[in-house]
Design a protein around this motif. Structure first.
Motif, short mmCIF file in Angstrom:
data_model
loop_
_atom_site.label_atom_id
_atom_site.label_comp_id
_atom_site.label_asym_id
_atom_site.label_seq_id
_atom_site.Cartn_x
_atom_site.Cartn_y
_atom_site.Cartn_z
N THR A 14 62.97 30.61 -2.08
CA THR A 14 63.30 30.89 -3.30
C THR A 14 64.53 30.10 -3.48
O THR A 14 64.53 29.55 -4.64
CB THR A 14 62.83 31.98 -4.82
OG1 THR A 14 61.38 32.64 -4.62
CG2 THR A 14 63.66 32.04 -5.69
N HIS A 15 65.34 31.14 -2.40
CA HIS A 15 66.99 30.62 -2.99
C HIS A 15 67.06 29.17 -2.30
O HIS A 15 67.74 28.47 -3.28
CB HIS A 15 67.80 31.56 -2.09
CG HIS A 15 68.98 31.74 -2.12
ND1 HIS A 15 69.95 31.29 -3.54
CD2 HIS A 15 69.99 30.68 -1.37
CE1 HIS A 15 70.72 31.58 -2.94
NE2 HIS A 15 71.06 30.47 -1.88
N VAL A 17 64.71 26.59 -2.41
CA VAL A 17 63.68 25.96 -4.07
C VAL A 17 65.51 25.75 -4.64
O VAL A 17 65.42 24.51 -5.20
CB VAL A 17 62.57 26.06 -4.31
CG1 VAL A 17 62.23 25.30 -5.52
CG2 VAL A 17 61.87 26.14 -2.75
N ASP A 18 66.29 26.44 -5.08
CA ASP A 18 67.23 26.34 -6.29
C ASP A 18 68.32 25.61 -5.38
O ASP A 18 68.75 24.96 -6.61
CB ASP A 18 67.33 27.87 -6.65
CG ASP A 18 66.50 28.62 -7.00
OD1 ASP A 18 65.06 28.05 -7.72
OD2 ASP A 18 66.23 30.05 -7.10
N LYS A 19 68.17 25.87 -4.51
CA LYS A 19 69.55 24.90 -3.77
C LYS A 19 69.18 23.35 -3.33
O LYS A 19 70.34 23.23 -2.42
CB LYS A 19 70.28 25.26 -2.53
CG LYS A 19 70.19 27.23 -3.40
CD LYS A 19 71.70 26.89 -4.08
CE LYS A 19 72.51 28.00 -4.65
NZ LYS A 19 73.58 27.66 -5.21
N PRO A 70 59.51 20.90 -2.22
CA PRO A 70 59.06 21.73 -1.98
C PRO A 70 57.66 21.74 -2.63
O PRO A 70 57.16 22.55 -2.72
CB PRO A 70 59.84 22.96 -3.19
CG PRO A 70 60.97 21.87 -2.76
CD PRO A 70 61.20 20.28 -2.51
N SER A 71 57.63 20.57 -3.17
CA SER A 71 56.10 20.05 -3.91
C SER A 71 54.51 19.49 -2.23
O SER A 71 54.37 20.02 -3.20
CB SER A 71 56.21 18.82 -5.28
OG SER A 71 56.40 17.57 -4.37
N MET A 131 57.70 24.54 -4.67
CA MET A 131 58.17 24.18 -6.27
C MET A 131 58.00 25.25 -6.85
O MET A 131 58.86 25.23 -7.97
CB MET A 131 57.91 22.61 -6.28
CG MET A 131 58.45 22.21 -7.39
SD MET A 131 60.12 21.69 -6.17
CE MET A 131 60.75 21.10 -8.32
N ASP A 132 56.40 25.81 -7.49
CA ASP A 132 56.25 27.15 -7.83
C ASP A 132 57.71 27.79 -8.26
O ASP A 132 57.60 28.90 -8.87
CB ASP A 132 54.77 27.26 -8.30
CG ASP A 132 53.89 25.78 -8.98
OD1 ASP A 132 54.38 25.51 -9.68
OD2 ASP A 132 53.41 26.02 -7.76
N LYS A 134 60.21 28.33 -7.75
CA LYS A 134 61.53 28.14 -8.31
C LYS A 134 62.46 28.81 -10.02
O LYS A 134 61.47 28.89 -10.71
CB LYS A 134 61.85 25.93 -8.94
CG LYS A 134 63.19 25.75 -9.64
CD LYS A 134 63.58 24.71 -9.65
CE LYS A 134 64.67 23.61 -10.03
NZ LYS A 134 65.75 23.81 -9.22
N SER A 135 63.06 29.88 -9.32
CA SER A 135 64.22 30.20 -10.29
C SER A 135 63.16 30.68 -11.80
O SER A 135 63.45 29.40 -11.76
CB SER A 135 65.40 30.42 -10.26
OG SER A 135 65.41 31.40 -9.24
N GLN A 137 60.35 30.15 -13.40
CA GLN A 137 58.89 28.96 -14.03
C GLN A 137 57.47 30.15 -13.44
O GLN A 137 57.84 30.98 -12.57
CB GLN A 137 58.79 28.35 -12.20
CG GLN A 137 59.60 27.08 -12.02
CD GLN A 137 59.07 25.90 -11.94
OE1 GLN A 137 58.05 25.67 -12.13
NE2 GLN A 137 59.79 24.31 -12.17
#
Length: 140
Positions: A14-15, A17-19, A70-71, A131-132, A134-135, A137
C-alpha cells in the motif's frame, strides 16, 4: 485467513503504491510508516522481489519500488507468493493441488462447496490489483 506475513506485505505494498510515481522507497521508511518489524519486512520484500513484483535499487536514492504498474498485479498473485494456496482445501486448489488423504473427491460434499468458495474468492481477488490498495480507495 491471511497470515501476519501477508498482512504486512499488503501494508508495505500500500505504501509503495502510494509512492509509485516517486521512485524507490527506503525499507526503513516503509517499516516506520507502516509499523512493520524491519527484519520481517526485509524477508517479505525480498520474496516479492524474487517473484518479480518488486524491484530494488542500491545506493543513494535506492530502495524498493513496484516493478510494473500497480494495475497489472492481482491481489491473488501476491497472496499466492506470500501465503501459498488461496483455496481452503488442497484438493480444490488451482495451483497447489494435492489429493486429500482420506477423501474421495467424487463423493465428497465438502469438495463441491469448497470449489464454489474458491471460485467466489478468486472472482474478487483475481480482479483486484495493487492499484486497489491505494490509500483511500474502497477495495470492494
Amino acid at each position: 485467513m491471511l497470515s501476519n506475513k501477508a498482512q504486512y506485505a499488503f501494508r508495505a505494498l500500500t505504501h509503495l503504491v502510494d509512492k509509485f510515481d516517486e521512485g524507490p522507497v527506503l525499507i526503513s521508511e516503509i517499516a516506520e510508516k507502516k509499523r512493520i518489524p524491519l527484519k520481517f519486512l526485509e524477508n517479505i520484500l525480498l520474496g516479492l522481489r524474487k517473484a518479480g513484483i518488486l524491484e530494488s535499487k542500491k545506493g543513494k536514492g535506492g530502495g524498493y519500488f513496484i516493478k510494473d504498474h500497480p494495475s497489472k498485479t492481482s491481489i491473488a498473485a501476491v497472496i499466492r507468493i506470500v501465503d501459498g494456496p488461496i483455496a481452503m482445501l488442497p484438493c480444490v486448489s488451482l495451483y497447489f493441488y494435492e489429493k486429500c488423504k482420506y477423501c474421495d473427491e467424487g463423493n465428497c460434499g465438502l469438495h463441491g462447496i469448497m470449489e464454489k468458495v474458491r471460485d467466489a474468492t478468486l472472482a474478487i481477488l483475481e480482479n483486484k490489483t495493487l492499484m486497489d490498495l491505494k490509500s483511500g480507495q474502497e477495495i470492494l
